[in-house]
Design a protein around this motif. Sequence first.
Motif, mmCIF file in Angstrom:
data_model
loop_
_atom_site.group_PDB
_atom_site.id
_atom_site.type_symbol
_atom_site.label_atom_id
_atom_site.label_comp_id
_atom_site.label_asym_id
_atom_site.label_seq_id
_atom_site.Cartn_x
_atom_site.Cartn_y
_atom_site.Cartn_z
ATOM 1 N N VAL A 152 33.207 52.916 59.327
ATOM 2 C CA VAL A 152 33.183 51.797 58.354
ATOM 3 C C VAL A 152 32.636 52.205 57.206
ATOM 4 N N LEU A 153 33.314 52.197 56.157
ATOM 5 C CA LEU A 153 32.853 52.542 54.752
ATOM 6 C C LEU A 153 31.970 51.307 54.111
ATOM 7 N N PRO A 154 31.363 51.398 53.039
ATOM 8 C CA PRO A 154 30.267 50.745 52.385
ATOM 9 C C PRO A 154 31.035 49.727 51.464
ATOM 10 N N TYR A 155 32.259 49.246 51.930
ATOM 11 C CA TYR A 155 33.064 48.350 51.063
ATOM 12 C C TYR A 155 32.116 46.867 50.648
ATOM 13 N N LYS A 156 31.330 46.586 51.502
ATOM 14 C CA LYS A 156 30.782 45.268 51.411
ATOM 15 C C LYS A 156 29.492 45.420 50.105
ATOM 16 N N GLU A 157 28.807 46.602 50.179
ATOM 17 C CA GLU A 157 27.737 47.034 49.760
ATOM 18 C C GLU A 157 28.262 47.438 48.279
ATOM 19 N N VAL A 158 29.528 48.054 48.113
ATOM 20 C CA VAL A 158 29.907 48.416 46.837
ATOM 21 C C VAL A 158 30.422 47.069 46.077
ATOM 22 N N TYR A 159 31.123 46.267 46.902
ATOM 23 C CA TYR A 159 31.805 44.883 46.154
ATOM 24 C C TYR A 159 30.610 44.226 45.598
ATOM 25 N N ARG A 161 27.696 45.186 44.498
ATOM 26 C CA ARG A 161 27.132 45.884 43.390
ATOM 27 C C ARG A 161 28.251 45.867 42.150
ATOM 28 N N LEU A 162 29.439 45.531 42.363
ATOM 29 C CA LEU A 162 30.381 45.488 41.299
ATOM 30 C C LEU A 162 30.681 44.112 40.520
ATOM 31 N N GLN A 163 29.865 43.013 41.382
ATOM 32 C CA GLN A 163 30.026 41.801 40.827
ATOM 33 C C GLN A 163 29.472 41.585 39.235
ATOM 34 N N GLY A 164 30.086 41.302 38.620
ATOM 35 C CA GLY A 164 29.497 41.036 37.181
ATOM 36 C C GLY A 164 29.844 42.226 36.028
ATOM 37 N N THR A 165 30.468 43.306 36.608
ATOM 38 C CA THR A 165 30.747 44.458 35.944
ATOM 39 C C THR A 165 32.191 44.469 35.074
ATOM 40 N N GLY A 166 32.867 43.545 35.794
ATOM 41 C CA GLY A 166 34.447 43.503 35.216
ATOM 42 C C GLY A 166 35.336 44.592 35.872
ATOM 43 N N ILE A 167 34.777 45.450 36.935
ATOM 44 C CA ILE A 167 35.571 46.410 37.723
ATOM 45 C C ILE A 167 36.139 45.740 38.807
ATOM 46 N N ILE A 185 35.607 40.676 55.247
ATOM 47 C CA ILE A 185 36.413 41.533 54.644
ATOM 48 C C ILE A 185 36.292 41.013 53.194
ATOM 49 N N CYS A 186 35.861 41.777 52.159
ATOM 50 C CA CYS A 186 35.905 41.477 50.890
ATOM 51 C C CYS A 186 36.252 42.400 49.952
ATOM 52 N N GLY A 187 36.762 41.846 48.597
ATOM 53 C CA GLY A 187 37.178 42.484 47.665
ATOM 54 C C GLY A 187 37.993 41.686 46.902
ATOM 55 N N ASP A 188 38.222 41.974 45.427
ATOM 56 C CA ASP A 188 38.919 41.112 44.647
ATOM 57 C C ASP A 188 40.512 41.259 44.962
ATOM 58 N N ILE A 189 40.869 42.234 45.755
ATOM 59 C CA ILE A 189 42.314 42.435 46.231
ATOM 60 C C ILE A 189 42.137 42.953 47.560
ATOM 61 N N GLU A 211 41.050 35.183 41.290
ATOM 62 C CA GLU A 211 41.388 34.788 40.081
ATOM 63 C C GLU A 211 41.109 36.040 38.956
ATOM 64 N N LYS A 212 40.364 36.797 39.195
ATOM 65 C CA LYS A 212 40.112 38.074 38.269
ATOM 66 C C LYS A 212 41.545 38.951 38.225
ATOM 67 N N VAL A 213 42.425 38.835 38.999
ATOM 68 C CA VAL A 213 43.544 39.829 39.078
ATOM 69 C C VAL A 213 44.675 39.133 38.545
ATOM 70 N N GLU A 214 45.438 39.968 37.818
ATOM 71 C CA GLU A 214 46.667 39.499 37.328
ATOM 72 C C GLU A 214 47.636 40.923 37.538
ATOM 73 N N LEU A 215 48.641 40.392 38.451
ATOM 74 C CA LEU A 215 49.511 41.806 38.747
ATOM 75 C C LEU A 215 50.917 41.525 38.191
ATOM 76 N N MET A 216 51.298 42.577 37.877
ATOM 77 C CA MET A 216 52.945 42.487 37.247
ATOM 78 C C MET A 216 53.805 42.688 38.623
ATOM 79 N N SER A 217 54.980 42.204 38.461
ATOM 80 C CA SER A 217 56.039 42.340 39.650
ATOM 81 C C SER A 217 56.457 43.966 39.413
ATOM 82 N N LEU A 218 56.695 44.533 40.580
ATOM 83 C CA LEU A 218 57.420 45.734 40.734
ATOM 84 C C LEU A 218 58.800 45.758 40.901
#
Length: 366
Positions: A152-159, A161-167, A185-189, A211-218
């Motif tokens: 299990v990777l530290p995805y929760k902790e990283v997410y 810490r990324l809040q408010g950074t725009g990443i 399970i968390c993430g912007d995507i 809502e932070k994410v905009e995707l173009m269609s492939l």
Amino acid sequence: MIYLDNSSTSFYKPHEVISSVSATLKNLSANAGRAGHYYAKKAAFALNDTRVKAANLFGFEPQRTIFTYGCTDSLNLAIYGLNIRGNVVTTAFEHNSVLRPLYDLKNSGKISLTIVNPDSEGIITEQAVLDAIDRRTKLVVINAVSNVTGTVLPYKEVYRRLQGTGIIMLTDAAQAVGSIMPSEICGDIIAVAPHKGLHAPQGVGLLMFNEKVELMSLRKGGTGTMSANLTQPNDLPEGLESGTLPLPAIMGLNAAITVYKRSCEKWRKKVETLGRYAFVKLKRCATVYTKNPVAGIIAFNVKNYDSAFTCDALGEKGLCLRCGLHCAPLLHKAYGTIDRGMVRASVGPDNDFKDIDYLVESIKQI
């Protein structure tokens, strides 16, 4: 035969899932949202019902819950659809469904790429991921659970810490569902492989984003909306779902979610219990690379044998396992197994202790 390859795809499919797929093929073979007749409307209603169920399960808005043709399709849509320019941070534990798109973008000069390697204990730490981020970083891609070792990777902790950074953070949750509750399970995507821990059919994937994410269609084509317009519409979710969707697989997912919601805790506990049991047993007769078996995945090798030799020998005894690099070459480079790979045993809720005992006894006979 004893099936221990659930990390590739779950063998067990609840009868409700099978019945739903069959009923859809028999009674609802219409194109959802492409006409106004009875069957098209009924198919559209069923499609939307599944979308709402999936969105609620993972905590996203239905219109930002996209049906794809599998988790690889989901990850490609996310990585290419973001149209990122700048630095991307990812880990050596990622699947080629992440690595190949990222290296394609890197080789074409569109991004720079930073790979976070495991420490001396074979672990990707939160701090190592954070230290790799710089002012150019636009995207972090991390899997929640390694498909090779079950780490299990530290995805929760990283997410967090990324809040408010725009990443933006993309979480590959292909291997997570089943050992981690969807609400955790968390993430912007988030990209999901329903045919694994949800025990849904193959042929449908999920991609969910906030809502932070905009995707173009492939994939450009018919959406059933704005048909007079010769440019791809941007409306969600249709703008990202061109073409005929795999309704039988989607309705199998619908049933799978219903079964999962009432069975998930029982399944999770059983998979973790069997994983821990296998971990202890296998350490007595093999070199085990898994650090924590909570996901029911044990990666190992026997003596100095190539993983393919071990898998073939165990296959002759009726054991279904996975050998090789598991589409995760950077992990194997980090662990020193790039030349011979690893053998992976991954349990499901339909396995039992006798299956593990038989695996261990079979290894001793090689």
